[in-house]
Design a protein around this motif. Structure first.
Motif, PDB file in Angstrom:
ATOM      1  N   VAL A  44       0.838  -1.208   0.000  1.00 32.32           N
ATOM      2  CA  VAL A  44       0.000   0.000   0.000  1.00 32.32           C
ATOM      3  C   VAL A  44       0.873   1.259   0.000  1.00 32.32           C
ATOM      4  O   VAL A  44       0.558   2.249  -0.673  1.00 32.32           O
ATOM      5  CB  VAL A  44      -0.953   0.003   1.213  1.00 32.32           C
ATOM      6  CG1 VAL A  44      -1.567   1.380   1.423  1.00 32.32           C
ATOM      7  CG2 VAL A  44      -2.053  -1.026   1.014  1.00 32.32           C
ATOM      8  N   LEU A  45       1.977   1.235   0.726  1.00 28.10           N
ATOM      9  CA  LEU A  45       2.878   2.386   0.748  1.00 28.10           C
ATOM     10  C   LEU A  45       3.397   2.682  -0.654  1.00 28.10           C
ATOM     11  O   LEU A  45       3.449   3.844  -1.085  1.00 28.10           O
ATOM     12  CB  LEU A  45       4.040   2.128   1.711  1.00 28.10           C
ATOM     13  CG  LEU A  45       3.704   2.150   3.202  1.00 28.10           C
ATOM     14  CD1 LEU A  45       4.921   1.761   4.031  1.00 28.10           C
ATOM     15  CD2 LEU A  45       3.195   3.526   3.622  1.00 28.10           C
ATOM     16  N   HIS A  46       3.781   1.640  -1.401  1.00 25.08           N
ATOM     17  CA  HIS A  46       4.253   1.837  -2.772  1.00 25.08           C
ATOM     18  C   HIS A  46       3.137   2.384  -3.656  1.00 25.08           C
ATOM     19  O   HIS A  46       3.370   3.249  -4.507  1.00 25.08           O
ATOM     20  CB  HIS A  46       4.766   0.514  -3.345  1.00 25.08           C
ATOM     21  CG  HIS A  46       6.107   0.115  -2.822  1.00 25.08           C
ATOM     22  ND1 HIS A  46       6.282  -0.435  -1.572  1.00 25.08           N
ATOM     23  CD2 HIS A  46       7.342   0.197  -3.370  1.00 25.08           C
ATOM     24  CE1 HIS A  46       7.569  -0.670  -1.384  1.00 25.08           C
ATOM     25  NE2 HIS A  46       8.232  -0.299  -2.458  1.00 25.08           N
ATOM     26  N   LEU A  47       1.948   1.874  -3.454  1.00 25.41           N
ATOM     27  CA  LEU A  47       0.804   2.323  -4.249  1.00 25.41           C
ATOM     28  C   LEU A  47       0.534   3.807  -4.011  1.00 25.41           C
ATOM     29  O   LEU A  47       0.286   4.572  -4.962  1.00 25.41           O
ATOM     30  CB  LEU A  47      -0.428   1.499  -3.891  1.00 25.41           C
ATOM     31  CG  LEU A  47      -1.613   1.541  -4.861  1.00 25.41           C
ATOM     32  CD1 LEU A  47      -1.223   0.978  -6.207  1.00 25.41           C
ATOM     33  CD2 LEU A  47      -2.790   0.762  -4.285  1.00 25.41           C
ATOM     34  N   LEU A  48       0.590   4.241  -2.756  1.00 27.23           N
ATOM     35  CA  LEU A  48       0.349   5.644  -2.424  1.00 27.23           C
ATOM     36  C   LEU A  48       1.442   6.545  -2.989  1.00 27.23           C
ATOM     37  O   LEU A  48       1.171   7.668  -3.448  1.00 27.23           O
ATOM     38  CB  LEU A  48       0.255   5.820  -0.907  1.00 27.23           C
ATOM     39  CG  LEU A  48      -0.950   5.161  -0.235  1.00 27.23           C
ATOM     40  CD1 LEU A  48      -0.873   5.322   1.280  1.00 27.23           C
ATOM     41  CD2 LEU A  48      -2.258   5.741  -0.768  1.00 27.23           C
ATOM     42  N   PHE A  49       2.688   6.070  -2.966  1.00 24.15           N
ATOM     43  CA  PHE A  49       3.789   6.845  -3.527  1.00 24.15           C
ATOM     44  C   PHE A  49       3.519   7.193  -4.990  1.00 24.15           C
ATOM     45  O   PHE A  49       3.699   8.329  -5.417  1.00 24.15           O
ATOM     46  CB  PHE A  49       5.106   6.062  -3.433  1.00 24.15           C
ATOM     47  CG  PHE A  49       5.660   5.959  -2.035  1.00 24.15           C
ATOM     48  CD1 PHE A  49       5.365   6.910  -1.078  1.00 24.15           C
ATOM     49  CD2 PHE A  49       6.485   4.896  -1.689  1.00 24.15           C
ATOM     50  CE1 PHE A  49       5.875   6.815   0.213  1.00 24.15           C
ATOM     51  CE2 PHE A  49       7.003   4.786  -0.410  1.00 24.15           C
ATOM     52  CZ  PHE A  49       6.694   5.753   0.543  1.00 24.15           C
TER      53      PHE A  49
END
Length: 305
Positions: free
Chosen positions: A155-160
């Motif tokens: 999810v962190l990568h997706l938000l980035f």
């Protein structure tokens, strides 16, 4: 998606533009994919069916094989199909999904390898309390933790990426969507996000890799207290774990510890992780584990009768 994002699709250059090379890669990857799925599902079926493989380590090994089979199916078929097309396009939404799936399974597998290392530590260093510590409830809880950790990581990568503006170039010199190639195309300064990726991917992998090596050092140190047969069995199991851990982490550390950039070797390292690692994991664990080999022989002997 915000209006400032004018890119609706990305164009993937793939591994090679050579038609003859694409035909060869198609045959090679298709064969590897079939072996990967069949081999991993065979291990899953063996663990589920065989009554002798009821130890927690086989529960985790079966789940690792299941993850490899599913992950390979989410990545490799698209790469094989793209070898037929001159223009390898992927929509913005599909690119985000691919990025999420890649890091979901990657993060989950990293944590699963940590759990398997912990299981190895308990079985060798605390054998009398093994079944009490690694009971069924604990195993399921640890498995859930791996998925939660992998989900947060993805999810962190997706938000980035989701909040980045893409307003011009849309050609990715890769066969799939990944962080650094996408950061390179963004129409804004991605220095801070690049550092966040290094922290989220590189730093955590280095720390986990070092902890795993230390844990295996402790395990190997404890082998002096075992009998020769117990030492041989433990070395076989730990050897398999160490090989898988090194193959997995060396690639990840090389790609994410360095400053944010894209190198030609990156896509070949990604091929190794997405195509070859899922087929190597079951081979390494199975060929070095006598109990697994015996269980598979019994299973197939019983099937033929």
């Amino acid at each position: 998606m915000e209006q400032r994002n004018n890119v609706t699709e990305f164009v993937l250059l793939g591994l090679t533009q050579n038609p003859q090379g694409q035909k060869i890669l198609f045959l090679v990857f298709l064969l590897i994919y079939i072996v990967t799925v069949v081999g991993n599902l065979l291990i899953v079926m063996t663990v589920v069916v065989s009554p002798t493989l009821d130890a927690p380590i086989y529960f985790f090994l079966g789940y690792l094989s299941f993850m490899d089979a599913v992950y390979s199916t989410t990545v490799t078929p698209n790469m094989i199909i793209d070898l037929f097309y001159e223009k390898k396009a992927i929509t913005f939404q599909a690119c985000l999904i691919q990025l999420f799936v890649e890091h979901l399974f990657g993060g989950t597998e990293i944590l699963l390898l940590v759990v398997m290392a912990y299981d190895g530590y308990v079985v060798i260093c605390k054998p009398l309390h093994y079944m009490m510590i690694m009971n069924q409830g604990v195993c399921v809880l640890l498995l859930m933790v791996t998925w939660v950790g992998g989900f947060v990581h993805a999810v962190l990568h997706l938000l980035f990426v989701y909040n980045l503006p893409f307003c011009g170039p849309n050609v990715i010199d890769h066969f799939c969507c990944d962080m650094y190639p996408l950061l390179k195309l963004a129409c804004t300064d991605t220095y801070v996000i690049g550092l966040s990726v290094i922290a989220n991917d590189g730093a955590t992998r280095v720390v986990i890799f070092m902890l795993l090596l230390i844990s295996y050092g402790v395990i190997l140190q404890s082998l002096r207290n075992l009998s020769q047969e117990g030492r041989r069995k433990a070395l076989s199991t730990c050897g398999s774990h160490i090989i898988v851990v090194v193959l997995f982490f060396v690639r990840c550390i090389f790609m994410y510890v360095r400053p944010p950039s894209t190198l030609p070797i990156d896509k070949f390292l990604t091929v190794f992780y997405t195509v070859f690692t899922p087929v190597l994991n079951p081979l390494i664990y199975t060929l070095r584990n006598a109990e697994m080999k015996n269980a598979m022989k019994k299973l197939w002997t019983r099937k033929r009768k």
